[in-house]
Design a protein around this motif. Structure first.
Motif, PDB file in Angstrom:
ATOM      1  N   SER A 635      -1.271 -14.986  29.591  1.00 25.15           N
ATOM      2  CA  SER A 635      -2.111 -13.949  30.192  1.00 25.15           C
ATOM      3  C   SER A 635      -2.129 -12.723  29.306  1.00 25.15           C
ATOM      4  N   VAL A 636      -3.228 -11.970  29.421  1.00 22.48           N
ATOM      5  CA  VAL A 636      -3.334 -10.691  28.717  1.00 22.48           C
ATOM      6  C   VAL A 636      -3.858  -9.653  29.702  1.00 22.48           C
ATOM      7  N   ARG A 637      -3.406  -8.410  29.484  1.00 20.52           N
ATOM      8  CA  ARG A 637      -3.920  -7.333  30.325  1.00 20.52           C
ATOM      9  C   ARG A 637      -4.864  -6.489  29.499  1.00 20.52           C
ATOM     10  N   LEU A 638      -6.039  -6.278  30.047  1.00 22.40           N
ATOM     11  CA  LEU A 638      -7.063  -5.546  29.331  1.00 22.40           C
ATOM     12  C   LEU A 638      -6.642  -4.103  29.110  1.00 22.40           C
ATOM     13  N   SER A 639      -7.035  -3.564  27.964  1.00 24.00           N
ATOM     14  CA  SER A 639      -6.724  -2.171  27.651  1.00 24.00           C
ATOM     15  C   SER A 639      -7.270  -1.245  28.740  1.00 24.00           C
ATOM     16  N   ASP A 640      -6.486  -0.215  29.082  1.00 22.03           N
ATOM     17  CA  ASP A 640      -6.883   0.701  30.154  1.00 22.03           C
ATOM     18  C   ASP A 640      -8.171   1.441  29.823  1.00 22.03           C
ATOM     19  N   ASP A 641      -8.412   1.737  28.546  1.00 22.17           N
ATOM     20  CA  ASP A 641      -9.640   2.468  28.220  1.00 22.17           C
ATOM     21  C   ASP A 641     -10.885   1.601  28.455  1.00 22.17           C
ATOM     22  N   LEU A 642     -10.757   0.280  28.288  1.00 23.50           N
ATOM     23  CA  LEU A 642     -11.878  -0.600  28.604  1.00 23.50           C
ATOM     24  C   LEU A 642     -12.089  -0.717  30.111  1.00 23.50           C
ATOM     25  N   VAL A 643     -10.970  -0.702  30.844  1.00 18.52           N
ATOM     26  CA  VAL A 643     -11.079  -0.727  32.313  1.00 18.52           C
ATOM     27  C   VAL A 643     -11.787   0.532  32.791  1.00 18.52           C
ATOM     28  N   ASP A 644     -11.416   1.676  32.232  1.00 21.66           N
ATOM     29  CA  ASP A 644     -12.069   2.926  32.629  1.00 21.66           C
ATOM     30  C   ASP A 644     -13.556   2.904  32.260  1.00 21.66           C
ATOM     31  N   LEU A 645     -13.900   2.258  31.154  1.00 17.84           N
ATOM     32  CA  LEU A 645     -15.291   2.176  30.734  1.00 17.84           C
ATOM     33  C   LEU A 645     -16.127   1.407  31.768  1.00 17.84           C
ATOM     34  N   VAL A 646     -15.567   0.334  32.298  1.00 15.34           N
ATOM     35  CA  VAL A 646     -16.270  -0.447  33.322  1.00 15.34           C
ATOM     36  C   VAL A 646     -16.417   0.358  34.599  1.00 15.34           C
ATOM     37  N   HIS A 647     -15.339   1.054  34.986  1.00 17.54           N
ATOM     38  CA  HIS A 647     -15.378   1.829  36.225  1.00 17.54           C
ATOM     39  C   HIS A 647     -16.369   2.988  36.127  1.00 17.54           C
ATOM     40  N   ALA A 682     -11.446  -1.334  46.748  1.00 18.48           N
ATOM     41  CA  ALA A 682     -11.854  -2.715  46.991  1.00 18.48           C
ATOM     42  C   ALA A 682     -13.078  -3.074  46.163  1.00 18.48           C
ATOM     43  N   GLU A 683     -13.988  -2.115  45.974  1.00 18.21           N
ATOM     44  CA  GLU A 683     -15.175  -2.359  45.173  1.00 18.21           C
ATOM     45  C   GLU A 683     -14.800  -2.703  43.730  1.00 18.21           C
ATOM     46  N   GLN A 684     -13.854  -1.994  43.188  1.00 17.49           N
ATOM     47  CA  GLN A 684     -13.415  -2.281  41.824  1.00 17.49           C
ATOM     48  C   GLN A 684     -12.789  -3.671  41.745  1.00 17.49           C
ATOM     49  N   ALA A 685     -12.002  -3.999  42.738  1.00 19.41           N
ATOM     50  CA  ALA A 685     -11.394  -5.333  42.763  1.00 19.41           C
ATOM     51  C   ALA A 685     -12.462  -6.410  42.818  1.00 19.41           C
ATOM     52  N   ALA A 686     -13.492  -6.179  43.625  1.00 25.07           N
ATOM     53  CA  ALA A 686     -14.570  -7.164  43.738  1.00 25.07           C
ATOM     54  C   ALA A 686     -15.317  -7.310  42.424  1.00 25.07           C
ATOM     55  N   THR A 687     -15.554  -6.190  41.751  1.00 23.83           N
ATOM     56  CA  THR A 687     -16.253  -6.239  40.465  1.00 23.83           C
ATOM     57  C   THR A 687     -15.485  -7.082  39.462  1.00 23.83           C
ATOM     58  N   TRP A 688     -14.227  -6.851  39.343  1.00 24.51           N
ATOM     59  CA  TRP A 688     -13.427  -7.580  38.355  1.00 24.51           C
ATOM     60  C   TRP A 688     -13.268  -9.049  38.749  1.00 24.51           C
ATOM     61  N   HIS A 689     -13.198  -9.293  40.057  1.00 24.33           N
ATOM     62  CA  HIS A 689     -13.098 -10.685  40.480  1.00 24.33           C
ATOM     63  C   HIS A 689     -14.380 -11.434  40.140  1.00 24.33           C
ATOM     64  N   GLU A 690     -15.503 -10.740  40.330  1.00 18.69           N
ATOM     65  CA  GLU A 690     -16.793 -11.337  40.011  1.00 18.69           C
ATOM     66  C   GLU A 690     -16.912 -11.598  38.511  1.00 18.69           C
ATOM     67  N   MET A 691     -16.220 -10.733  37.680  1.00 16.90           N
ATOM     68  CA  MET A 691     -16.266 -10.903  36.226  1.00 16.90           C
ATOM     69  C   MET A 691     -15.311 -12.000  35.762  1.00 16.90           C
ATOM     70  N   GLY A 692     -14.475 -12.513  36.650  1.00 19.64           N
ATOM     71  CA  GLY A 692     -13.600 -13.629  36.300  1.00 19.64           C
ATOM     72  C   GLY A 692     -12.142 -13.276  36.147  1.00 19.64           C
ATOM     73  N   CYS A 693     -11.756 -12.026  36.418  1.00 25.99           N
ATOM     74  CA  CYS A 693     -10.346 -11.622  36.306  1.00 25.99           C
ATOM     75  C   CYS A 693      -9.612 -12.035  37.580  1.00 25.99           C
ATOM     76  N   GLU A 694      -8.446 -12.637  37.440  1.00 22.88           N
ATOM     77  CA  GLU A 694      -7.730 -13.174  38.580  1.00 22.88           C
ATOM     78  C   GLU A 694      -6.722 -12.203  39.180  1.00 22.88           C
ATOM     79  N   VAL A 695      -6.053 -11.401  38.341  1.00 26.58           N
ATOM     80  CA  VAL A 695      -4.930 -10.576  38.799  1.00 26.58           C
ATOM     81  C   VAL A 695      -5.192  -9.126  38.440  1.00 26.58           C
ATOM     82  N   GLY A 696      -4.794  -8.216  39.326  1.00 26.47           N
ATOM     83  CA  GLY A 696      -4.955  -6.798  39.082  1.00 26.47           C
ATOM     84  C   GLY A 696      -3.809  -5.998  39.669  1.00 26.47           C
TER      85      GLY A 696
END
Length: 718
Positions: A635-647, A682-696
């Protein structure tokens, strides 16, 4: 008594001759007395004077016989007068006493009295003779003792003078005796050798002629004060004297005053010990203590002193600029070409920086390693900061040739400017260092001007990094546990250990700040080991209590690159009897990328022990994807700056989001899953789940928990 004779005093014995009242009789007695004395001793007086004196004594003796109260006084007077006349021959006293007895005592019927008086005369004569002999013996004994004492004193004086002469001549300390005017009276060979003069040269000189011009005024006053009996009774100092060659001679100088029997000063004693070599050696040591051995430039200590002096002595409105330089990537030169070549480049940099400021009021220093500093008094002709920083790097960019190879250097530069009235040395040096670190963080050949607006925060961070080891020692850190959950249903996957530091002065610092500060301090590995041991021990307690949960530990770059990481993990795992698969280690991408092959070997070893490995700080580069294929990472955890970019994106259709969305299948193709953090809603969780990420992880799945709260969070069934 016969008729016509004066009556004797009542009670006077009748043995006394009544003729004593006759003047002719008295004169006759005096005449006979003088005649007898002349046979016993030499009296340096005329016969007439002697007889007249003795007749006066006879008159006084007769008067005393008539008045017994004056007998003692008259007797002492007669004896004293005889000594005064020099009638002191051996027989003078018995002759005088016998004559007085015969003339004063009647002959018929007074034999007993005469015998008594004869005995008294004999006793007096014997006593006087013995006393005279005793006095003579004492005088002779005293004369002999005085003579022996004088002879002994003469011998001791001679010996003392010989010893003094030997010491004076052979001592390696130069000694000169001169009068109060400074004229030389006596000098020893060591004095001549120390200063290169001969005795005949010094005879025409004074001690003042030997004073070095820089010290002459001080020494002249010191000698004068000694002669006048000032508060100082001795002069001891290191001073320069004038050598016969014209060179200066450093000596240890000791001067004192010789006084006469009346206590008045008579001479100066000047002792000199040659310390020229010692002085030169001390100068050398002092130079070495204040200068860099390789370049000869002032070191940090000397630079600090000069900066303090400049701030104290320059006008208040003088503007100073302090440039601190750090050479970029210098380890490549040392590692690739050797330290000898690196030293040649360092020397070349030093000379070029000196050349840069040779027409300025400034100083160049080497702080050590690859760091230099320049202090300039900014005047009208001085280039502005922007120009000078460019000139520095342009100058360093000119190749230094070692054989056929040209080697160039560049530098990060931190700059601080201050008015002399508003600055102090320590704060300027600190500010320049802060600015340099900011310039180095921006990349190679960058420069940064100190920003006073950020100074408080930077100083606080520096202080926290410095005191972090003490905080760990005193138990100010604790481990909290952040839930990692599935995006779809929120089911718990693992607890991620995080640090928290309860500082006494600056409040609570969370995990990210703790790791960042640890990277700046020397405590990063100690803090890692403590976190691993604490979290694994806590997991053991939960497992014993029946709670089953996986533990995830994220490390910083330095912690992950440590060659001893595998050994530390091995030791921690062996501390309690739990299967290693309950630990998941999360390493930063920066720790295993590039030439960090040893860190990659650690990942493989840990996997062999059953420890699953994750990577954090993933950006999706080609090199990172290649590492996912080569290493046993699940597993890999996405960089926080990329997560902030999506949000922050306005919609899921923007190119940035689409690019990040495309990373999910790439990661899965490499055999790993993509995790994300900072899921707050919850909206952020749904977005990432829809993008294929399993764990947050994030506030949506729960805030970090204290160890004692974990059992309640896990529930009764664990």
């Amino acid at each position: 008594m016969s008729e016509g004779t004066p009556d004797a005093p009542s009670g006077m014995p009748d043995v006394l001759d009544p003729k004593r009242y006759d003047a002719d009789w008295r004169a006759e007695v005096a005449r006979r007395w003088a005649a007898q004395l002349s046979t016993a001793s030499y009296i340096p007086l005329s016969r007439e004077t002697v007889e007249q004196t003795l007749q006066e004594l006879v008159d006084r003796v007769v008067g005393a016989l008539d008045d017994p109260s004056t007998v003692d006084e008259v007797g002492r007077t007669v004896g004293s007068k005889l000594v005064e006349m020099h009638a002191t021959g051996e027989d003078s006293l018995p002759l005088s006493l016998n004559l007085l007895r015969d003339e004063l005592v009647q002959l018929p019927g007074n034999d007993a009295v005469r015998r008594i008086l004869g005995l008294v005369t004999a006793v007096a004569a014997g006593y006087a003779a013995a006393d005279r002999e005793s006095t003579f013996v004492q005088q002779e004994t005293l004369k002999k003792a005085l003579l022996r004492s004088k002879l002994k004193a003469d011998r001791e004086l001679a010996a003392s003078e010989a010893r003094f002469g030997e010491v004076f001549t052979t001592t390696p300390i130069g000694v000169a005796i001169c009068d109060l005017e400074g004229k030389f009276v006596q000098v020893n060979p060591a004095f001549e050798n120390t200063l290169g003069y001969q005795a005949h040269d010094l005879a025409a000189m004074t001690i003042h002629d030997l004073f070095h011009s820089d010290d002459a005024e001080y020494l002249t006053a010191a000698y004068r004060e000694l002669a006048e009996g000032g508060s100082s009774k001795r002069l001891s100092d290191r001073k320069r004297l004038q050598h016969a060659t014209g060179e200066e001679a450093w000596v240890y100088l000791a001067v004192s005053v010789l006084r006469g029997s009346d206590g008045a000063p008579r001479h100066f004693v000047t002792m000199v010990e040659d310390i020229t070599e010692l002085h030169l050696l001390q100068d050398r040591f002092q130079y070495q203590a204040l200068h860099d051995a390789l370049t000869g430039l002032p070191n940090r200590q000397f630079f600090h002193t000069r900066l303090e002096a400049a701030l104290a002595n320059l006008p208040n409105d003088a503007r100073l600029a302090l440039y601190q330089l750090g050479l970029d990537g210098f380890e490549l030169i040392n590692d690739g070409l050797g330290y000898e070549v690196g030293d040649r480049v360092i020397k070349a940099v030093a000379r070029r920086l000196e050349q840069l400021v040779e027409n300025e009021e400034g100083i160049v220093a080497r702080f050590g390693g690859t760091e230099f500093a320049i202090l300039l008094w900014q005047q009208e002709k001085t280039p502005p900061v922007t120009t000078l920083t460019q000139q520095i790097n342009d100058l360093l960019a000119e190749p230094v040739y070692v054989g056929d190879q040209g080697i160039a250097a560049s530098a990060g530069i931190g700059v601080v400017e201050r008015m002399a009235a508003d600055a102090d040395a320590a704060s300027m040096l600190w500010a320049a260092d802060v600015a340099l670190r900011r310039a180095e963080a921006a990349g190679k050949r960058q420069w940064a001007l100190f920003d006073p607006d950020t100074a408080p925060e930077e100083r606080i961070e520096s202080k926290l990094a410095a005191v972090m080891p003490g905080g760990l020692e005193h138990g100010e850190f604790e481990v909290l546990y952040r839930p990692l959950a599935r995006m779809d249903n929120g089911a718990l996957v693992a607890l991620e250990a995080e640090l928290r530091w309860e500082t006494s002065e600056y409040g609570t610092l969370e995990h990210g700040e703790c790791q960042r500060l640890a990277e700046r301090s020397g405590v990063t590995l100690s803090l890692r080991d403590w976190m691993l041991e604490t979290a694994w021990r806590q997991l053991c307690e939960w497992r014993t209590a029946g709670y089953e949960v996986q533990l995830k530990l994220s490390l910083s770059p330095n912690q992950g690159q440590d060659p001893d990481l595998a050994a530390v993990i091995h030791r921690v795992l062996d501390s309690c009897d739990i299967d290693a698969t309950w630990m998941r280690l999360c390493l930063p991408m920066a720790a295993i990328s590039g030439d960090h092959e040893e860190a990659r070997d650690n990942v493989r070893y840990l996997n062999s022990r059953g420890i699953k490995t994750s990577l954090h700080g993933f950006h999706g580069s080609a090199d990172e994807l290649r590492l996912l294929r080569d290493l046993p990472v699940d597993s890999v955890r996405l960089s926080d700056d990329l997560v902030d970019l999506v949000h922050a994106a306005e919609s899921a259709d923007v190119p940035e989001v689409q690019a990040i969305r495309s990373l999910v299948p790439l990661v899965e193709a490499c055999g790993a899953r993509l995790w994300v953090g900072r899921i707050d809603t919850a909206e952020q969780a749904a977005t990432w789940h829809e993008m294929g990420c399993e764990v947050g992880a994030g506030a949506h799945f729960g805030e970090p928990l204290f160890a004692f709260d974990v059992p309640d969070f896990l529930g009764p069934e664990g």
